[in-house]
Design a protein around this motif. Structure first.
Motif, PDB file in Angstrom:
ATOM      1  N   PRO A 304       0.817  -1.217   0.000  1.00 53.38           N
ATOM      2  CA  PRO A 304       0.000   0.000   0.000  1.00 53.38           C
ATOM      3  C   PRO A 304       0.849   1.265   0.000  1.00 53.38           C
ATOM      4  CG  PRO A 304      -0.923  -1.607   1.512  1.00 53.38           C
ATOM      5  CD  PRO A 304       0.396  -2.161   1.067  1.00 53.38           C
ATOM      6  N   ALA A 305       1.986   1.236   0.700  1.00 55.24           N
ATOM      7  CA  ALA A 305       2.832   2.431   0.764  1.00 55.24           C
ATOM      8  C   ALA A 305       3.412   2.769  -0.603  1.00 55.24           C
ATOM      9  CB  ALA A 305       3.948   2.242   1.783  1.00 55.24           C
ATOM     10  N   ILE A 306       3.827   1.760  -1.373  1.00 56.47           N
ATOM     11  CA  ILE A 306       4.322   2.008  -2.727  1.00 56.47           C
ATOM     12  C   ILE A 306       3.203   2.561  -3.597  1.00 56.47           C
ATOM     13  CG2 ILE A 306       5.097   0.885  -4.863  1.00 56.47           C
ATOM     14  CD1 ILE A 306       6.900  -0.875  -3.219  1.00 56.47           C
ATOM     15  N   SER A 307       2.046   1.922  -3.559  1.00 54.82           N
ATOM     16  CA  SER A 307       0.928   2.335  -4.411  1.00 54.82           C
ATOM     17  C   SER A 307       0.477   3.751  -4.085  1.00 54.82           C
ATOM     18  CB  SER A 307      -0.244   1.359  -4.236  1.00 54.82           C
ATOM     19  OG  SER A 307       0.125   0.051  -4.609  1.00 54.82           O
ATOM     20  N   ARG A 308       0.319   4.044  -2.802  1.00 51.46           N
ATOM     21  CA  ARG A 308      -0.175   5.367  -2.407  1.00 51.46           C
ATOM     22  C   ARG A 308       0.879   6.444  -2.685  1.00 51.46           C
ATOM     23  NH1 ARG A 308      -4.014   3.956   1.848  1.00 51.46           N
ATOM     24  NH2 ARG A 308      -4.105   6.093   2.639  1.00 51.46           N
ATOM     25  N   SER A 309       2.139   6.123  -2.481  1.00 56.74           N
ATOM     26  CA  SER A 309       3.192   7.103  -2.745  1.00 56.74           C
ATOM     27  C   SER A 309       3.281   7.428  -4.228  1.00 56.74           C
ATOM     28  CB  SER A 309       4.537   6.589  -2.227  1.00 56.74           C
ATOM     29  OG  SER A 309       4.521   6.438  -0.821  1.00 56.74           O
ATOM     30  N   LEU A 310       3.143   6.415  -5.072  1.00 53.23           N
ATOM     31  CA  LEU A 310       3.143   6.654  -6.517  1.00 53.23           C
ATOM     32  C   LEU A 310       1.957   7.521  -6.929  1.00 53.23           C
ATOM     33  CD1 LEU A 310       4.178   3.106  -7.789  1.00 53.23           C
ATOM     34  CD2 LEU A 310       5.494   5.210  -8.120  1.00 53.23           C
ATOM     35  N   VAL A 393      11.146   9.365  -9.488  1.00 58.07           N
ATOM     36  CA  VAL A 393      12.032   8.511  -8.697  1.00 58.07           C
ATOM     37  C   VAL A 393      11.234   7.916  -7.549  1.00 58.07           C
ATOM     38  CG1 VAL A 393      14.066   8.423  -7.205  1.00 58.07           C
ATOM     39  CG2 VAL A 393      14.102   9.838  -9.276  1.00 58.07           C
ATOM     40  N   LEU A 394      11.264   6.588  -7.436  1.00 55.31           N
ATOM     41  CA  LEU A 394      10.664   5.887  -6.295  1.00 55.31           C
ATOM     42  C   LEU A 394      11.789   5.407  -5.400  1.00 55.31           C
ATOM     43  CD1 LEU A 394       8.508   4.332  -4.620  1.00 55.31           C
ATOM     44  CD2 LEU A 394       8.783   2.448  -6.246  1.00 55.31           C
ATOM     45  N   ALA A 395      11.826   5.929  -4.166  1.00 57.07           N
ATOM     46  CA  ALA A 395      12.843   5.536  -3.191  1.00 57.07           C
ATOM     47  C   ALA A 395      12.199   4.671  -2.117  1.00 57.07           C
ATOM     48  CB  ALA A 395      13.468   6.784  -2.571  1.00 57.07           C
ATOM     49  N   ASN A 396      12.806   3.525  -1.844  1.00 56.79           N
ATOM     50  CA  ASN A 396      12.269   2.540  -0.909  1.00 56.79           C
ATOM     51  C   ASN A 396      13.247   2.333   0.236  1.00 56.79           C
ATOM     52  OD1 ASN A 396      10.893  -0.283  -0.190  1.00 56.79           O
ATOM     53  ND2 ASN A 396      13.059  -0.699  -0.545  1.00 56.79           N
ATOM     54  N   GLY A 397      12.722   2.099   1.434  1.00 60.95           N
ATOM     55  CA  GLY A 397      13.589   1.832   2.568  1.00 60.95           C
ATOM     56  C   GLY A 397      13.009   0.796   3.506  1.00 60.95           C
ATOM     57  N   GLY A 398      13.853   0.307   4.396  1.00 58.40           N
ATOM     58  CA  GLY A 398      13.418  -0.687   5.369  1.00 58.40           C
ATOM     59  C   GLY A 398      13.139  -2.028   4.722  1.00 58.40           C
ATOM     60  N   MET A 399      12.100  -2.699   5.201  1.00 64.18           N
ATOM     61  CA  MET A 399      11.726  -4.028   4.706  1.00 64.18           C
ATOM     62  C   MET A 399      10.444  -3.893   3.886  1.00 64.18           C
ATOM     63  SD  MET A 399      14.251  -5.257   6.302  1.00 64.18           S
ATOM     64  CE  MET A 399      15.230  -4.397   7.523  1.00 64.18           C
ATOM     65  N   VAL A 400      10.547  -3.261   2.716  1.00 64.51           N
ATOM     66  CA  VAL A 400       9.389  -2.824   1.936  1.00 64.51           C
ATOM     67  C   VAL A 400       8.517  -1.954   2.865  1.00 64.51           C
ATOM     68  CG1 VAL A 400       7.779  -3.562   0.137  1.00 64.51           C
ATOM     69  CG2 VAL A 400       9.397  -5.215   1.058  1.00 64.51           C
ATOM     70  N   THR A 401       9.180  -1.036   3.556  1.00 64.42           N
ATOM     71  CA  THR A 401       8.518  -0.263   4.619  1.00 64.42           C
ATOM     72  C   THR A 401       8.279   1.182   4.213  1.00 64.42           C
ATOM     73  OG1 THR A 401       9.747  -1.623   6.226  1.00 64.42           O
ATOM     74  CG2 THR A 401       8.583   0.306   7.074  1.00 64.42           C
ATOM     75  N   TYR A 402       9.377   1.941   4.080  1.00 60.13           N
ATOM     76  CA  TYR A 402       9.299   3.378   3.824  1.00 60.13           C
ATOM     77  C   TYR A 402       9.353   3.651   2.328  1.00 60.13           C
ATOM     78  CZ  TYR A 402      11.306   2.882   8.517  1.00 60.13           C
ATOM     79  OH  TYR A 402      11.571   2.485   9.799  1.00 60.13           O
TER      80      TYR A 402
END
Length: 518
Positions: A304-310, A393-402
């Motif tokens: 959900p965090a990836i989808s909503r951030s995009l 740019v999609l930046a990801n952090g943690g365990m598919v977290t941030y």
């Protein structure tokens, strides 16, 4: 041009530094690499020396991506003193790969709100040099800043650093564990075979490797790109780490890289005389996170965090996905760009638009928290060429977290820069199954992975399952026969039934047959 009276933020200079040497005497600490990148970013503005000095002295915001390599007492303050500035705003990010995009968005917003005139964002790592020193049993060369407290960087392979929790009790929680849990669930959700999934991941990363092969900043630059066959085949040099990812589908962090970005307003850029061909416009950004406990996620085939951030990153930038010409998706493991592609309706391979500008964290290099900083600087250079107008740019952090998304363009917005990140820091509106820490009974595998020894033998199974009441449970394998089945790599394990009980050491144990009565 925007006529609201608010300043229009622009990027006017970017810089990247790579120290490829692994000689102990050539080891350069992260802060010094950052300072080199900052000086390069100032030079990148194409200002004469007197005006460049004015730009540097006007820096009143210093944001630094936290470094894994070295524990500094006050890294933003140290950098500020080296530059001879006294900024009114200094920040050191949390540890997470989303940090570069988050700091970039905040810097652009601060310029737009008139909070400061010139913003510096930077980050860097020297993990390759630190590793070379450790391998030689030596300390880094004299001259490295005295470390704060122990002087130890972030441990990348010790699950106990997360403290006592349900995950650590089951020896699970590192990136090498959690991202495979998502890949396996994503594969099963899409009804792919294990073989199809492996080919897809290998093809994706082979394409990324070709990009890194031509990128002078990539750690693997100048080396032939690994082929799809090599990446997808388990071998002595490409051993299985955690199923389904062999080594070449894992991020490679032993690099020495730093980046820097200078932002200001169009008004001050004109005053200084920065050529307009240097100007690139931040359009907006958005970011949020899923639960920090990976066992408290809605599912393992979406983020959900990836989808909503995009979605919100595009919306806040005034763009649709059709208007994006170039992407850089974070790619520590294949699952992250796959989740982004899935959400945006892009093909997993053979994309018509680039989804990496760098070449991924395996071939370009992981750069600790700082990978996406290099994506931002490369995006600026690409947009300056004029062939592409808008980038994401999609930046990801943690365990598919941030997650954090930023959009850039060589054309300005038609409205003021957004006044805030439209998303909350943490998503709490997603339904999450109840978790039973101590479980017993029949269970269906929701997802799983198997961790392997260096000799290729299976070490430990990690199972996430659902009990008959719908509650979620974490478990390890309960016997050797179960571990062998999980590790076979032939039959799909997601959806299979088994049995779980709580052991004497507090761990839940899973087997495919019923537990014998003691």
């Amino acid at each position: 041009m925007v006529s609201s009276g608010r300043p229009v933020p622009i990027v006017v200079g970017v810089g990247d530094i790579k120290n490829r040497s692994l000689k102990i005497e050539d080891a350069i600490e992260p802060m010094q690499l950052m300072l080199q990148a900052i000086r390069q970013a100032i030079q990148d503005t194409n200002l004469p020396s007197s005006s460049a000095l004015s730009l540097q002295s006007s820096i009143d915001s210093v944001s630094v991506v936290n470094t894994w390599t070295w524990v500094y007492p006050d890294l933003p303050g140290l950098i500020s003193r080296e530059l001879g500035v006294e900024p009114k705003y200094k920040v050191l990010s949390h540890h997470g790969g989303d940090s570069p995009a988050k700091l970039f968005d905040e810097a652009a917003r601060g310029i737009s709100m008139g909070e400061y005139r010139v913003a510096l964002v930077t980050g860097g790592e020297a993990l390759a040099s630190l590793g070379a020193c450790a391998a030689a049993g030596k300390m880094p060369p004299p001259g490295w800043t005295k470390p704060d407290e122990s002087g130890k960087g972030i441990s990348l392979s010790d699950v106990s650093r997360f403290g006592e929790n349900l995950g650590t009790r089951h020896s699970v929680g590192l990136p090498i564990h959690v991202y495979p849990l998502y890949e396996n669930a994503f594969r099963a959700h899409r009804r792919q075979s294990i073989q199809e999934n492996n080919r897809e991941s290998a093809e994706l990363y082979a394409d990324f490797a070709k990009v890194a092969e031509k990128n002078p900043l990539a750690w693997n630059y100048g080396q032939p790109a690994a082929t799809q066959e090599v990446i997808g085949t388990v071998s002595k040099k490409n051993r299985m780490i955690c199923f389904p990812y062999p080594l070449l589908m894992n991020a490679f962090n032993n690099i020495n890289l730093a980046g820097a970005c200078i932002l200001t307003s169009t008004d001050y850029a004109r005053e200084l005389g920065i050529p307009t061909d240097r100007w690139i416009y931040p359009l907006g950004g958005a970011g949020t996170s899923d639960s920090g406990n990976f066992w408290e996620r809605p599912n393992y085939y979406s983020s959900p965090a990836i989808s909503r951030s995009l979605d919100e990153g595009l919306k806040s930038s005034g763009l649709t996905k059709e208007q994006i010409d170039i992407y850089d998706f974070y790619s520590c493991f294949p699952i992250v760009p796959k989740l982004a592609c899935q959400h945006l309706g892009l093909p997993m391979t053979k994309q018509s638009k680039p989804i990496t500008l760098l070449g991924g964290l395996t071939s370009f290099g992981g750069a600790g928290n700082n990978y996406s900083f290099h994506a931002i600087t490369e995006m600026v250079r690409e947009l300056r060429k004029g062939k592409a107008r808008n980038g994401l740019v999609l930046a990801n952090g943690g365990m598919v977290t941030y997650q954090y998304v930023v959009c850039l363009s060589n054309k300005p917005r038609d409205s003021p820069y957004p006044e805030s990140n439209p998303l909350p820091d943490l998503l709490e509106d997603e339904e999450v199954p109840e978790v039973e820490e101590k479980a017993e009974g029949e269970v269906v595998i929701e997802t799983y992975t198997v961790e392997f020894n260096r000799d290729g033998s299976p070490l430990r199974g990690h199972i996430i399952g659902r009990l008959k009441n719908g509650h979620r449970v974490l478990a390890n394998e309960g016997d050797e026969a179960t571990l062998v089945q999980l590790a076979s790599g032939v039959k799909e394990q997601v959806g299979r039934k088994g049995f779980v009980r709580n052991g004497e050491d507090g761990r839940n144990l899973f087997v495919f047959h019923k537990f014998e009565k003691l």
